[in-house]
Design an enzyme around this catalytic site. Structure first.
Site: not given
Ligand code: TRP
Length: 332
Positions: A114, A196, A199
């Site tokens: 992140k 994966k 979103k």
């Protein structure tokens, strides 16, 4: 009667819930709720470690609550709540921050990922995120924490923090175990099946959302990336796209991989892809309709999150009081 074991899990309201969050998490939560004492939260405090639009965060939090219920989580049987409504989370997180080492936090892969992705906002909350997650779990003395494989490291650090604290003050916290479901644990992107389903994968069509319109779902499945063969066969190494579609079809219909291979024997991807799409549309239809209905009933939603927060706070505050006493805060 033997005490039921406790489960806690949560999802950030940082985007729309995806087919991956339903199959990989919420569907399992529903089946666990029969045998465990379950706490399921919406971790809005974790969500603000990345900049959020306030109106969207508020809307998505309520939508996520409606979707939890529509997916089959009964608010009478489970404690469903919004993290920021239970102040013990922030309070315990601060204490745990003081028992969590800079070096440990620096090793977290999610932090590294992140901070690369949001390089202009590497804030202290993003760094101490795992201590807040440890607080979520330890406040409820959870035995098991159902999470995806990407969160395993955060459960490990939670265990380390709990051990460290217990080592100094005695048995304050239950040591939780991760619970990583096998089937459906990893639903991959439809456009890049090595990754994966996420979103953040918004525009590519690789991600399916629980609330998406049937025609959009069908379009994404018809465009799903496959391979240059034509046969429907499970082989995640050589055929990641088809294998992912088979996994999705299997969870949506209850059919085994063998049964699916037989069903599509002699047929090509042109038959298989829309069949998967239709199965997903039919699986999600009742959930979407129910979530839309619940979302209109603001009074009901409010009742659910208020009751949830009250139930959660009761347990959480017991643990927090014990912690405050142990570390030497004067009791009020
Ligand atoms: N970090 C988790 C995720 O991003 C979300 C989360 C926050 C969580 N607190 C939790 C998961 C407690 C399980 C238990 O997926």
């Amino acid at each position: 009667m033997e005490e039921r074991k406790t489960i806690l899990s949560g999802i950030q309201p940082s985007g729309e819930l995806t087919l991956g969050s339903y199959l990989g998490a919420i569907k399992n939560w529903v089946s666990l709720s029969k045998d465990y004492n379950c706490y399921y939260c919406i971790v809005d405090m974790h969500a603000i470690t990345v900049r959020q639009n306030p109106a969207s965060l508020r809307r998505r939090t309520l939508e996520q609550l409606a979707q939890y219920i529509a997916c089959g989580l009964d608010p009478e049987e489970n404690t469903i709540f919004i993290q920021s409504h239970v102040s013990a989370h922030a309070e315990l997180a601060w204490v745990l921050d003081c028992y969590t080492m800079f070096g440990e936090l620096s090793r977290m892969t999610q932090f590294k990922d992140k901070s690369a992705k949001y390089a202009d906002n590497i804030n202290a909350g993003l760094f101490t995120y795992p201590a807040l997650m440890a607080a979520d779990i330890l406040l409820y003395q959870a035995d098991l924490v159902p999470v995806g494989i990407d969160q395993k490291q955060h459960i490990e650090i939670t265990r380390d923090i709990a051990h460290r604290f217990n080592g100094i003050y005695g048995d304050v916290f239950k040591i939780p175990e991760p619970y990583i479901p096998e089937v459906g644990a990893k639903i991959m992107s439809l456009t890049s099946p090595e990754n994966k389903m996420s979103k953040s994968d918004k525009d590519s069509g690789g991600c399916i959302y629980i609330m998406q319109k049937p025609e959009d779902i069908m379009r994404s499945f018809k465009r799903a990336v496959t391979d240059s063969e034509t046969c429907v066969r499970y082989d995640p190494e050589k055929k990641p796209g088809i294998s992912n579609l088979m996994t999705i079809y299997s969870v949506a219909t209850g059919k085994s991989f063998d049964e699916i291979e037989k069903e599509f024997d002699g047929k090509g991807y042109g038959d298989f892809k829309p069949a998967v799409g239709e199965a997903v549309v039919e699986m999600l239809r009742p959930i979407r309709e129910e979530a839309e209905r619940i979302l209109k009933d603001k009074a009901y939603l409010e009742k659910v999150y208020r009751n949830g927060a009250e139930k959660a706070a009761y347990t959480a505050n017991k643990t927090l009081r014990k912690v405050y006493k142990k570390v030497g805060f004067v009791q009020k």
